[in-house]
Design a protein around this motif. Structure first.
Motif, PDB file in Angstrom:
ATOM      1  N   ALA A  11       9.216  -5.093  10.851  1.00 11.43           N
ATOM      2  CA  ALA A  11       8.561  -5.748   9.725  1.00 11.43           C
ATOM      3  C   ALA A  11       7.034  -5.753   9.858  1.00 11.43           C
ATOM      4  CB  ALA A  11       9.061  -7.186   9.595  1.00 11.43           C
ATOM      5  N   LEU A  12       6.517  -5.470  11.048  1.00 11.55           N
ATOM      6  CA  LEU A  12       5.066  -5.513  11.257  1.00 11.55           C
ATOM      7  C   LEU A  12       4.361  -4.358  10.563  1.00 11.55           C
ATOM      8  CD1 LEU A  12       4.480  -6.461  14.992  1.00 11.55           C
ATOM      9  CD2 LEU A  12       3.889  -7.778  12.980  1.00 11.55           C
ATOM     10  N   ASP A  13       3.243  -4.666   9.968  1.00 11.88           N
ATOM     11  CA  ASP A  13       2.363  -3.656   9.396  1.00 11.88           C
ATOM     12  C   ASP A  13       1.122  -3.635  10.283  1.00 11.88           C
ATOM     13  OD1 ASP A  13       0.405  -2.258   7.963  1.00 11.88           O
ATOM     14  OD2 ASP A  13       1.141  -2.972   6.034  1.00 11.88           O
ATOM     15  N   LEU A  14       0.870  -2.529  10.919  1.00 13.28           N
ATOM     16  CA  LEU A  14      -0.243  -2.458  11.864  1.00 13.28           C
ATOM     17  C   LEU A  14      -1.590  -2.698  11.187  1.00 13.28           C
ATOM     18  CD1 LEU A  14       0.887   0.449  14.200  1.00 13.28           C
ATOM     19  CD2 LEU A  14       1.125  -2.012  14.523  1.00 13.28           C
ATOM     20  N   ASN A  15      -1.698  -2.430   9.902  1.00 13.62           N
ATOM     21  CA  ASN A  15      -2.933  -2.731   9.189  1.00 13.62           C
ATOM     22  C   ASN A  15      -3.203  -4.232   9.171  1.00 13.62           C
ATOM     23  OD1 ASN A  15      -3.777  -0.092   8.488  1.00 13.62           O
ATOM     24  ND2 ASN A  15      -2.182  -0.047   6.922  1.00 13.62           N
ATOM     25  N   HIS A  16      -2.149  -5.026   9.081  1.00 18.28           N
ATOM     26  CA  HIS A  16      -2.316  -6.476   9.110  1.00 18.28           C
ATOM     27  C   HIS A  16      -2.847  -6.914  10.468  1.00 18.28           C
ATOM     28  CE1 HIS A  16       0.988  -6.798   5.797  1.00 18.28           C
ATOM     29  NE2 HIS A  16      -0.163  -6.365   5.322  1.00 18.28           N
ATOM     30  N   LEU A  17      -2.399  -6.270  11.518  1.00 19.03           N
ATOM     31  CA  LEU A  17      -2.902  -6.596  12.850  1.00 19.03           C
ATOM     32  C   LEU A  17      -4.373  -6.210  12.996  1.00 19.03           C
ATOM     33  CD1 LEU A  17       0.126  -5.610  15.108  1.00 19.03           C
ATOM     34  CD2 LEU A  17      -0.591  -7.890  14.378  1.00 19.03           C
ATOM     35  N   ARG A  18      -4.779  -5.107  12.377  1.00 18.05           N
ATOM     36  CA  ARG A  18      -6.192  -4.714  12.397  1.00 18.05           C
ATOM     37  C   ARG A  18      -7.041  -5.759  11.688  1.00 18.05           C
ATOM     38  NH1 ARG A  18      -7.002   0.297   9.479  1.00 18.05           N
ATOM     39  NH2 ARG A  18      -9.120   0.167  10.270  1.00 18.05           N
ATOM     40  N   ILE A  19      -6.536  -6.284  10.590  1.00 24.22           N
ATOM     41  CA  ILE A  19      -7.260  -7.319   9.850  1.00 24.22           C
ATOM     42  C   ILE A  19      -7.383  -8.573  10.712  1.00 24.22           C
ATOM     43  CG2 ILE A  19      -7.062  -8.921   7.899  1.00 24.22           C
ATOM     44  CD1 ILE A  19      -5.901  -6.481   6.319  1.00 24.22           C
ATOM     45  N   LEU A  20      -6.291  -8.982  11.334  1.00 26.24           N
ATOM     46  CA  LEU A  20      -6.325 -10.157  12.196  1.00 26.24           C
ATOM     47  C   LEU A  20      -7.304  -9.951  13.347  1.00 26.24           C
ATOM     48  CD1 LEU A  20      -5.278 -12.946  12.995  1.00 26.24           C
ATOM     49  CD2 LEU A  20      -3.431 -11.777  14.235  1.00 26.24           C
ATOM     50  N   ASP A  21      -7.265  -8.779  13.966  1.00 29.04           N
ATOM     51  CA  ASP A  21      -8.170  -8.476  15.070  1.00 29.04           C
ATOM     52  C   ASP A  21      -9.629  -8.585  14.621  1.00 29.04           C
ATOM     53  OD1 ASP A  21      -8.795  -7.379  17.783  1.00 29.04           O
ATOM     54  OD2 ASP A  21      -9.590  -5.732  16.566  1.00 29.04           O
ATOM     55  N   ILE A  43      -7.263  -9.647   1.731  1.00 26.79           N
ATOM     56  CA  ILE A  43      -7.240 -10.079   3.132  1.00 26.79           C
ATOM     57  C   ILE A  43      -6.331 -11.295   3.276  1.00 26.79           C
ATOM     58  CG2 ILE A  43      -8.621 -11.024   5.029  1.00 26.79           C
ATOM     59  CD1 ILE A  43      -9.078  -8.016   4.509  1.00 26.79           C
ATOM     60  N   SER A  44      -6.477 -12.237   2.367  1.00 26.16           N
ATOM     61  CA  SER A  44      -5.653 -13.439   2.398  1.00 26.16           C
ATOM     62  C   SER A  44      -4.167 -13.100   2.273  1.00 26.16           C
ATOM     63  CB  SER A  44      -6.072 -14.375   1.269  1.00 26.16           C
ATOM     64  OG  SER A  44      -5.287 -15.539   1.273  1.00 26.16           O
ATOM     65  N   HIS A  45      -3.832 -12.186   1.373  1.00 29.59           N
ATOM     66  CA  HIS A  45      -2.432 -11.771   1.203  1.00 29.59           C
ATOM     67  C   HIS A  45      -1.912 -11.079   2.465  1.00 29.59           C
ATOM     68  CE1 HIS A  45      -3.180 -12.614  -3.018  1.00 29.59           C
ATOM     69  NE2 HIS A  45      -1.881 -12.578  -3.205  1.00 29.59           N
ATOM     70  N   ALA A  46      -2.738 -10.247   3.075  1.00 26.23           N
ATOM     71  CA  ALA A  46      -2.318  -9.553   4.295  1.00 26.23           C
ATOM     72  C   ALA A  46      -2.054 -10.549   5.418  1.00 26.23           C
ATOM     73  CB  ALA A  46      -3.387  -8.543   4.719  1.00 26.23           C
ATOM     74  N   LEU A  47      -2.914 -11.560   5.542  1.00 19.95           N
ATOM     75  CA  LEU A  47      -2.712 -12.577   6.575  1.00 19.95           C
ATOM     76  C   LEU A  47      -1.454 -13.394   6.300  1.00 19.95           C
ATOM     77  CD1 LEU A  47      -6.390 -13.746   7.087  1.00 19.95           C
ATOM     78  CD2 LEU A  47      -5.018 -12.329   8.632  1.00 19.95           C
ATOM     79  N   ALA A  48      -1.169 -13.666   5.046  1.00 21.00           N
ATOM     80  CA  ALA A  48       0.049 -14.402   4.690  1.00 21.00           C
ATOM     81  C   ALA A  48       1.289 -13.586   5.046  1.00 21.00           C
ATOM     82  CB  ALA A  48       0.047 -14.753   3.211  1.00 21.00           C
ATOM     83  N   LYS A  49       1.241 -12.284   4.795  1.00 16.87           N
ATOM     84  CA  LYS A  49       2.383 -11.424   5.142  1.00 16.87           C
ATOM     85  C   LYS A  49       2.561 -11.365   6.653  1.00 16.87           C
ATOM     86  CE  LYS A  49       2.256  -8.515   1.056  1.00 16.87           C
ATOM     87  NZ  LYS A  49       2.013  -7.177   0.517  1.00 16.87           N
ATOM     88  N   LEU A  50       1.451 -11.298   7.377  1.00 18.08           N
ATOM     89  CA  LEU A  50       1.531 -11.290   8.840  1.00 18.08           C
ATOM     90  C   LEU A  50       2.125 -12.594   9.338  1.00 18.08           C
ATOM     91  CD1 LEU A  50       0.910  -9.779  11.462  1.00 18.08           C
ATOM     92  CD2 LEU A  50      -1.377 -10.789  11.397  1.00 18.08           C
ATOM     93  N   ASP A  51       1.697 -13.699   8.760  1.00 16.47           N
ATOM     94  CA  ASP A  51       2.241 -15.003   9.143  1.00 16.47           C
ATOM     95  C   ASP A  51       3.735 -15.082   8.859  1.00 16.47           C
ATOM     96  OD1 ASP A  51       1.986 -17.742  10.082  1.00 16.47           O
ATOM     97  OD2 ASP A  51       2.257 -18.321   7.986  1.00 16.47           O
ATOM     98  N   ALA A  52       4.168 -14.497   7.770  1.00 15.23           N
ATOM     99  CA  ALA A  52       5.589 -14.539   7.399  1.00 15.23           C
ATOM    100  C   ALA A  52       6.457 -13.758   8.385  1.00 15.23           C
ATOM    101  CB  ALA A  52       5.782 -13.985   5.993  1.00 15.23           C
ATOM    102  N   THR A  53       5.885 -12.768   9.068  1.00 14.90           N
ATOM    103  CA  THR A  53       6.657 -11.986  10.035  1.00 14.90           C
ATOM    104  C   THR A  53       6.549 -12.534  11.450  1.00 14.90           C
ATOM    105  OG1 THR A  53       4.831 -10.451  10.442  1.00 14.90           O
ATOM    106  CG2 THR A  53       6.404  -9.846   8.719  1.00 14.90           C
ATOM    107  N   SER A  54       5.734 -13.581  11.633  1.00 20.45           N
ATOM    108  CA  SER A  54       5.538 -14.163  12.952  1.00 20.45           C
ATOM    109  C   SER A  54       6.816 -14.847  13.430  1.00 20.45           C
ATOM    110  CB  SER A  54       4.394 -15.175  12.887  1.00 20.45           C
ATOM    111  OG  SER A  54       4.289 -15.864  14.108  1.00 20.45           O
TER     112      SER A  54
END
Length: 62
Positions: A11-21, A43-54
């Motif tokens: 479920a991880l999108d590596l682009n979301h991890l780049r944004i978080l980094d 950016i906000s949507h990407a962080l929300a998606k990353l949080d949802a997969t945490s």
């Protein structure tokens, strides 16, 4: 790996991890958006998606 780890990794999108980094390096949402040539909303949507997969949910801020 167990089944739950496989589903989290798929479920991880590596682009979301780049944004978080980038944000963890001290940039604001606006600055991160400018860095990636997207809107702050994206950016906000990407962080929300990353949080949802945490696997561990972050606390909700009141």
């Amino acid at each position: 790996m167990d089944g739950s780890s496989d589903s989290i990794l798929s479920a991880l999108d590596l682009n979301h991890l780049r944004i978080l980094d980038t944000m963890l390096r001290g940039l604001s949402v606006r600055q991160t958006a400018e860095h990636f040539c997207v809107t702050p909303s994206a950016i906000s949507h990407a962080l929300a998606k990353l949080d949802a997969t945490s696997p561990t949910k972050s606390p909700t801020v009141p």
